[in-house]
Every structure is written in structure tokens, then in C-alpha cells.
Design a protein around this motif. Structure first.
Motif, PDB file in Angstrom:
ATOM      1  N   VAL A   1       0.880  -1.176   0.000  1.00  0.00           N
ATOM      2  CA  VAL A   1       0.000   0.000   0.000  1.00  0.00           C
ATOM      3  C   VAL A   1       0.916   1.224   0.000  1.00  0.00           C
ATOM      4  CG1 VAL A   1      -1.772   1.277   1.259  1.00  0.00           C
ATOM      5  CG2 VAL A   1      -1.813  -1.221   1.245  1.00  0.00           C
ATOM      6  N   GLU A   2       0.824   2.020  -1.048  1.00  0.00           N
ATOM      7  CA  GLU A   2       1.758   3.139  -1.208  1.00  0.00           C
ATOM      8  C   GLU A   2       1.283   4.335  -0.387  1.00  0.00           C
ATOM      9  OE1 GLU A   2       2.015   3.563  -5.459  1.00  0.00           O
ATOM     10  OE2 GLU A   2       3.364   1.834  -5.626  1.00  0.00           O
ATOM     11  N   PRO A   3       2.077   4.722   0.624  1.00  0.00           N
ATOM     12  CA  PRO A   3       1.646   5.783   1.541  1.00  0.00           C
ATOM     13  C   PRO A   3       1.219   7.070   0.841  1.00  0.00           C
ATOM     14  CG  PRO A   3       3.605   4.715   2.387  1.00  0.00           C
ATOM     15  CD  PRO A   3       3.379   4.166   1.011  1.00  0.00           C
ATOM     16  N   LYS A   4       1.931   7.443  -0.233  1.00  0.00           N
ATOM     17  CA  LYS A   4       1.594   8.702  -0.917  1.00  0.00           C
ATOM     18  C   LYS A   4       0.188   8.667  -1.504  1.00  0.00           C
ATOM     19  CE  LYS A   4       6.339   9.876  -2.185  1.00  0.00           C
ATOM     20  NZ  LYS A   4       7.340   9.793  -3.259  1.00  0.00           N
ATOM     21  N   LYS A   5      -0.278   7.454  -1.819  1.00  0.00           N
ATOM     22  CA  LYS A   5      -1.581   7.340  -2.479  1.00  0.00           C
ATOM     23  C   LYS A   5      -2.699   6.945  -1.513  1.00  0.00           C
ATOM     24  CE  LYS A   5       0.504   6.002  -6.889  1.00  0.00           C
ATOM     25  NZ  LYS A   5       0.654   4.919  -7.866  1.00  0.00           N
TER      26      LYS A   5
ATOM     27  N   TYR B   1      -3.786   6.906  15.338  1.00  0.00           N
ATOM     28  CA  TYR B   1      -4.338   5.929  14.398  1.00  0.00           C
ATOM     29  C   TYR B   1      -3.856   4.520  14.753  1.00  0.00           C
ATOM     30  CZ  TYR B   1      -5.514   9.907  11.330  1.00  0.00           C
ATOM     31  OH  TYR B   1      -6.015  11.070  10.803  1.00  0.00           O
ATOM     32  N   THR B   2      -4.684   3.544  14.411  1.00  0.00           N
ATOM     33  CA  THR B   2      -4.364   2.155  14.752  1.00  0.00           C
ATOM     34  C   THR B   2      -4.400   1.281  13.502  1.00  0.00           C
ATOM     35  OG1 THR B   2      -6.687   1.616  15.086  1.00  0.00           O
ATOM     36  CG2 THR B   2      -5.476   2.413  17.024  1.00  0.00           C
ATOM     37  N   MET B   3      -4.004   0.021  13.687  1.00  0.00           N
ATOM     38  CA  MET B   3      -4.079  -0.931  12.569  1.00  0.00           C
ATOM     39  C   MET B   3      -5.532  -1.162  12.166  1.00  0.00           C
ATOM     40  SD  MET B   3      -1.106  -3.695  13.373  1.00  0.00           S
ATOM     41  CE  MET B   3      -1.179  -3.645  15.150  1.00  0.00           C
ATOM     42  N   GLU B   4      -6.398  -1.112  13.151  1.00  0.00           N
ATOM     43  CA  GLU B   4      -7.834  -1.241  12.849  1.00  0.00           C
ATOM     44  C   GLU B   4      -8.279  -0.108  11.921  1.00  0.00           C
ATOM     45  OE1 GLU B   4     -12.108  -0.711  15.118  1.00  0.00           O
ATOM     46  OE2 GLU B   4     -10.388  -1.300  16.322  1.00  0.00           O
ATOM     47  N   ASP B   5      -7.798   1.103  12.201  1.00  0.00           N
ATOM     48  CA  ASP B   5      -8.147   2.252  11.347  1.00  0.00           C
ATOM     49  C   ASP B   5      -7.660   2.020   9.916  1.00  0.00           C
ATOM     50  OD1 ASP B   5      -9.283   3.664  13.473  1.00  0.00           O
ATOM     51  OD2 ASP B   5      -7.361   4.544  14.038  1.00  0.00           O
ATOM     52  N   ILE B   6      -6.458   1.464   9.801  1.00  0.00           N
ATOM     53  CA  ILE B   6      -5.889   1.225   8.464  1.00  0.00           C
ATOM     54  C   ILE B   6      -6.774   0.253   7.689  1.00  0.00           C
ATOM     55  CG2 ILE B   6      -3.944   0.189   7.211  1.00  0.00           C
ATOM     56  CD1 ILE B   6      -2.109   1.233   9.455  1.00  0.00           C
ATOM     57  N   LEU B   7      -7.131  -0.855   8.331  1.00  0.00           N
ATOM     58  CA  LEU B   7      -7.937  -1.876   7.651  1.00  0.00           C
ATOM     59  C   LEU B   7      -9.323  -1.331   7.300  1.00  0.00           C
ATOM     60  CD1 LEU B   7      -6.988  -4.996   9.817  1.00  0.00           C
ATOM     61  CD2 LEU B   7      -6.165  -4.452   7.533  1.00  0.00           C
ATOM     62  N   THR B   8      -9.907  -0.594   8.237  1.00  0.00           N
ATOM     63  CA  THR B   8     -11.242  -0.032   7.997  1.00  0.00           C
ATOM     64  C   THR B   8     -11.199   0.963   6.841  1.00  0.00           C
ATOM     65  OG1 THR B   8     -11.694  -0.272  10.353  1.00  0.00           O
ATOM     66  CG2 THR B   8     -13.193   1.136   9.119  1.00  0.00           C
ATOM     67  N   GLN B   9     -10.143   1.773   6.818  1.00  0.00           N
ATOM     68  CA  GLN B   9     -10.024   2.781   5.761  1.00  0.00           C
ATOM     69  C   GLN B   9      -9.763   2.120   4.402  1.00  0.00           C
ATOM     70  OE1 GLN B   9     -10.789   5.946   6.533  1.00  0.00           O
ATOM     71  NE2 GLN B   9     -10.741   6.336   4.345  1.00  0.00           N
ATOM     72  N   LEU B  10      -8.985   1.040   4.406  1.00  0.00           N
ATOM     73  CA  LEU B  10      -8.740   0.315   3.151  1.00  0.00           C
ATOM     74  C   LEU B  10     -10.045  -0.277   2.624  1.00  0.00           C
ATOM     75  CD1 LEU B  10      -5.324  -1.488   3.776  1.00  0.00           C
ATOM     76  CD2 LEU B  10      -5.818   0.102   1.913  1.00  0.00           C
ATOM     77  N   LYS B  11     -10.872  -0.742   3.551  1.00  0.00           N
ATOM     78  CA  LYS B  11     -12.167  -1.294   3.135  1.00  0.00           C
ATOM     79  C   LYS B  11     -13.032  -0.185   2.515  1.00  0.00           C
ATOM     80  CE  LYS B  11     -16.247  -3.598   4.765  1.00  0.00           C
ATOM     81  NZ  LYS B  11     -17.233  -3.241   5.734  1.00  0.00           N
ATOM     82  N   LYS B  12     -12.993   0.993   3.125  1.00  0.00           N
ATOM     83  CA  LYS B  12     -13.745   2.128   2.554  1.00  0.00           C
ATOM     84  C   LYS B  12     -13.192   2.484   1.177  1.00  0.00           C
ATOM     85  CE  LYS B  12     -15.293   4.435   6.788  1.00  0.00           C
ATOM     86  NZ  LYS B  12     -15.032   5.538   7.718  1.00  0.00           N
ATOM     87  N   GLU B  13     -11.876   2.391   1.066  1.00  0.00           N
ATOM     88  CA  GLU B  13     -11.215   2.718  -0.203  1.00  0.00           C
ATOM     89  C   GLU B  13     -11.668   1.760  -1.312  1.00  0.00           C
ATOM     90  OE1 GLU B  13      -8.513   5.143  -2.364  1.00  0.00           O
ATOM     91  OE2 GLU B  13      -9.419   5.402  -0.393  1.00  0.00           O
TER      92      GLU B  13
END
Lengths: 146, 367
Positions: A101-105, A116-128
Motif C-alpha cells: 500500500v503506497e503511503p503517498k496514495k 491511528y491504529t491498525m484497525e483504522d488502516i484496515l477499515t479505511q482500506l475497506k472504505k477505499e
């Protein structure tokens, strides 16, 4: 623990913070469409984590399970973890060759905050995945990996 | 020990298990508790702490502890096995010569002295071509008739002949995929006629090399080879790029089908592997480029529900007084109300994130 100015804010050390996240992951998050846990229970530094995202409804990702690897280095949570899809996926923020997952994008990693947490990352990726620019992209065959 | 199992519908239930139980045993347990119709064990996937659990491992292997929880989901694929028909029935190779039923002769060959009457019913043996050898699980001729009957029996009378024929046509005569379509619905895209290949498949009869046309009323009697071997023998393939596909009419047809029904890509690629392995290898070597090509917009294509403008789908959004204040504060920063609301909702009602978003994208909002 270090107290902030005037005793108002507390900076939780890395290990305590990761233990909190581990406990939350074990209790289960929300509706179960994202989950995470430690890769190796014996790793005292708690660096390697595994996550899963179940593709959101009304998108090409529906009914698919995506597996990810998260790596929390020694400077976590000051710096974001590195996130890599293990399951092949076609998303604008994911490198097509490596699955990273490219941070800039990906806004959450680009504008990382220590709360922020790992849960936030996964949830945000799902939204993405459900975002207009990703929800209809043709996906690689199911069950293929980077 | 007691385990909580979460479902994706938001509900959860409890099961009693032993740490030594295998994941397969747990799936059977869930099937018993929830019913075979709701959670068939063959379709279950169990997730724990971010890992998809493997059938042969045990709960203790996966460190699933007392009062732990699992997430259960059902995989989309419907197995032939669960429908009571063995997939091996369809996998056997057809004979090298395909006899067509007497009622529908493909060719009525003229005898040497040209005195054969037009009403002569002749059974013609069609020699297999390279396509026939490659696509071993595609059916034709009497096999086709037999398969249609098998599929009708399999449906227990719920599928009529037309439906089965339609599913087979959509599946390019692949019975396994046709079964899938019969259960999950025939994709609309599959019913769109695909342009004829620029390299027609000639089938030579034993009698005189006459070319055989498709038989009306029989689905795909001469199935279409979407990517004949010849199409990749050009310079483009040697360079090792997929650019030559861009102007290929078969690829363009495939692209529009895939864009309207993305699920079709996987079976098409599997079929391609049988028809044209060298092209599939090339696609695998240039995976990213292939995905880019297939996602390129099709000229004259119409958007679907996801692309419809907002005004076509009116909706009201309720906000709390606190959120109303937050929107007011964001407006006070100098952004118009519509942009603020859009950003506020996109950022999941987080004022801080919305402010960052608006500032970062300030250029986009200035009219």
C-alpha cells in the motif's frame, strides 16, 4: 509513561499500545468484516501482524477475502506500519507488482497520526475499496497472491 | 469450550467445541447448528485474528481460546458436488469424432455422381480441430444433447430446456460454468453476441472438406475461439508487450463484457489457458499491463448505477446539532456549503479530517 506538559496528555509506550491493539483484535472489531492479529505470538517486539478485509457489498470485491501483512517497526506508532496485501488486488493505492500500500496514495498513511491504529488502516482500506475509483476495477482471479 | 461465531449479517451465535477439534469439524458443527441450507460446511470460511483458518488445522493450532470468537462467511462458489452431480461427469474428454444426431444433419454431402437426394439424412463425422482438442470439457453434438438432459435432471424439473440451453450458450458450452449460471443467474453480458473471430475455425468433413456452419437452435455448435493462436504470432507478441491486444476486436469484445460483468474474467482466462496457453503466459508476465488494458474505458459505453450523477439518486442526510456546528465552522473557513458537506461526509463526520481534506484539495473546490 511520559506525562505531557501540565500533566494533560500521556504518551503510551509502543509495547503498551500494541498490547492494547492485540487485545482489541482478539475481542473482535465491529461487524467482523475486518480483523487482525499477531503473526507470531512469540515475537516479543510484536512487529508482524496479519489482517483480513472482507470485500464490501455492491462492489467487485464483494464476497472476497483479502489477506494483508502489517509490519510495526520500532518507531510505531510515531511512524505508520508498512502495509502489504498478500492476496492480489487491483486498487489505485496498491502497487501492482508487490502489493504494498503506497503511503503517498493512501491518505491515512500519508497523514499519519500516532492515535491511528491498525484497525483504522484496515477499515479505511475497506472504505477505499468501495470508493468510486476502486469499486468497479476488474480484479485478479480469486485465490492468487503477490 | 464455548466459542462465539460472528456472521457478516451482524448476528452471532455460540457453539461448543474442543481445542483439539479440527477446523473442518468446527465447520460441520456450525452447519449442524445453523442448518445445511444456511451454512453448508463446504462453503464456509472461518476467520480468526486476521487469519483464514485451514481445514486440517485444529483450534489450538490457531490459538483459538475459551470465549474466543470466529467470523464465518460463505464463499461465492457453488460446488457441483453439493448439487448431487459429480464434476468428473463433465471432465471426461469427448471422443475424437463427434456424431451429430440424425435429426439435425450438419452437412448433406453430394455423392460423386451428384445424384443424392436433398432429403437424405446423413450422419456426419466431424474431425476435431485444435480447438476441440484443447477445450476438452466443452460439449457438442450428441454430447451436448446428453449434457442438456443431465442439467435438466440435475435441476429436478426447476430448469426448463430453454433455460439450460441459454446457460450453456452463455457458458460457451462449458457445463461446469453453465451449472454456475443456472444457480446464480445467467449474466446479461454473456448473452451479448461476440463478433465473429477474424480467423474462422474451419471444420473439415470426412467426405469433402466442406465447411460446417453453426446449427440454429443448438448453443454454440461451433464455439468461438476468442483468441486464436495466430493473433499473437505477430511482432507485438515477440516484443513481449500486450499493446497488440488493444486493437484486437476479440479483446475489445471481451473488455466490454468484463467491464459490465467483472466476475466473467476468471472463467474467460481459464478458457484462454486451454485455447491459447502462450497468450495466457504473456498475460501473466505482464499482469499489471493487462489489468490496465482491461480497465480502459470502452468507447460509447454507458455507465451503471455507480456512475449515475447525484441528482438521479436523491437522498436526505440527518446531522446532529453538533455536526451542524462543525459544518458551520468549516464553512467559516471560506469553503462553500456543498463542498463542506461532501468533505464532512467523506471523512466520516470527522471535522479535523474534513478540514485537512478541504485545505489539501482547496484548488479543486474553487470555481
Amino acid at each position: 509513561m511520559t506525562l505531557g506538559l501540565g500533566g494533560s496528555s500521556v504518551v503510551v509506550p509502543r509495547n503498551f499500545r500494541l498490547l492494547e491493539e492485540l487485545e482489541r483484535g482478539e475481542k473482535g472489531i465491529g461487524d467482523g468484516t475486518v480483523s487482525y492479529g499477531m503473526d507470531d505470538g512469540d515475537d516479543i517486539y510484536m512487529r508482524s501482524w496479519t489482517g483480513t478485509i472482507i470485500g464490501p457489498h455492491n462492489t467487485v470485491h464483494e464476497g472476497r477475502i483479502y489477506q494483508l501483512k502489517l509490519f510495526c517497526d520500532k518507531d510505531y506508532p510515531e511512524k505508520p506500519p508498512s502495509v502489504r496485501f498478500h492476496s492480489r488486488v487491483n486498487m489505485t493505492c496498491v502497487n501492482h507488482e508487490t502489493g504494498v500500500v503506497e503511503p503517498k496514495k493512501f491518505g491515512l498513511l500519508a497523514n499519519w497520526q500516532r492515535e491511528y491504529t491498525m484497525e483504522d488502516i484496515l477499515t479505511q482500506l475497506k472504505k477505499e475499496m468501495a470508493a468510486p475509483h476502486n469499486r468497479k476495477l476488474v480484479q485478479p482471479p480469486e485465490g492468487t497472491y503477490f | 469450550m464455548k466459542l462465539t461465531v460472528k456472521t457478516l449479517k451482524g448476528s452471532h451465535f455460540e457453539i461448543r467445541v474442543q481445542p483439539s477439534d479440527t477446523i473442518m469439524a468446527v465447520k460441520k458443527n456450525i452447519e449442524d447448528v445453523q442448518g445445511k441450507d444456511n451454512y453448508p460446511c463446504g462453503q464456509q470460511l472461518l476467520i480468526h485474528n486476521g487469519k483464514v483458518l485451514k481445514d486440517e488445522t485444529t483450534l489450538s493450532d490457531n490459538k483459538v481460546s475459551e470465549d474466543g470468537f470466529l467470523v464465518v462467511m460463505l464463499s461465492k462458489g457453488k460446488t457441483l458436488g453439493s448439487a448431487g452431480i459429480s464434476s468428473t461427469q463433465f471432465a471426461s474428454n469427448p471422443p475424437t469424432t463427434v456424431s451429430t444426431p440424425n435429426s439435425t444433419p450438419l452437412v448433406q454431402p453430394q455423392s460423386a455422381n451428384n445424384n443424392a437426394s436433398a432429403t437424405d439424412v446423413t450422419t456426419t463425422n466431424v474431425t476435431t480441430n485444435t480447438y476441440g482438442q484443447a477445450a476438452s470439457n466443452l460439449v457438442a453434438g450428441s454430447n451436448l444433447e446428453q449434457t442438456i438432459q443431465q442439467l435438466m435432471d440435475m435441476g429436478g424439473g426447476s430448469w426448463d430446456r430453454d433455460t439450460v440451453t441459454c446457460a450453456l450458450r452463455a457458458a460457451y458450452n462449458n457445463p461446469e460454468r453453465a451449472v454456475d449460471y443456472l444457480y446464480s443467474g445467467i449474466p446479461v453480458a454473456a448473452e451479448i453476441a461476440v463478433p465473429a473471430a477474424s480467423y474462422p475455425i474451419s471444420q473439415t468433413t470426412e467426405t469433402g472438406g466442406a465447411s460446417v456452419g453453426a446449427v440454429p437452435g443448438v448453443p454454440n455448435s461451433s464455439p468461438l475461439n476468442m483468441f486464436p493462436q495466430e493473433t499473437i504470432s505477430g511482432a507485438g507478441a515477440e516484443i513481449g508487450s500486450l499493446d497488440f491486444l488493444r486493437n484486437n476486436p476479440q479483446f475489445q469484445a471481451l473488455r466490454s463484457m468484463v467491464q459490465s460483468n467483472p466476475q466473467i474474467l476468471q472463467p474467460v482466462l481459464q478458457e484462454l489457458g486451454k485455447q491459447n496457453p502462450s497468450l495466457l503466459t504473456l498475460i501473466q508476465e505482464h499482469h499489471a499491463e493487462f489489468l490496465q488494458l482491461i480497465n480502459e474505458p470502452v468507447e460509447g459505453s454507458e455507465g451503471d448505477i455507480f456512475d449515475q450523477p447525484e441528482q438521479d439518486m436523491p437522498h436526505a442526510i440527518n446531522v446532529t446539532p453538533a455536526e451542524q456546528e462543525a459544518i458551520g465552522r468549516l464553512e467559516a473557513m471560506g469553503f462553500d456549503r456543498a463542498s463542506v458537506i461532501e468533505a464532512f461526509l467523506a471523512c466520516d463526520h470527522d471535522e479535523q479530517l474534513a478540514a485537512n481534506y478541504l485545505l489539501e484539495n482547496a484548488g479543486d473546490f474553487e470555481g
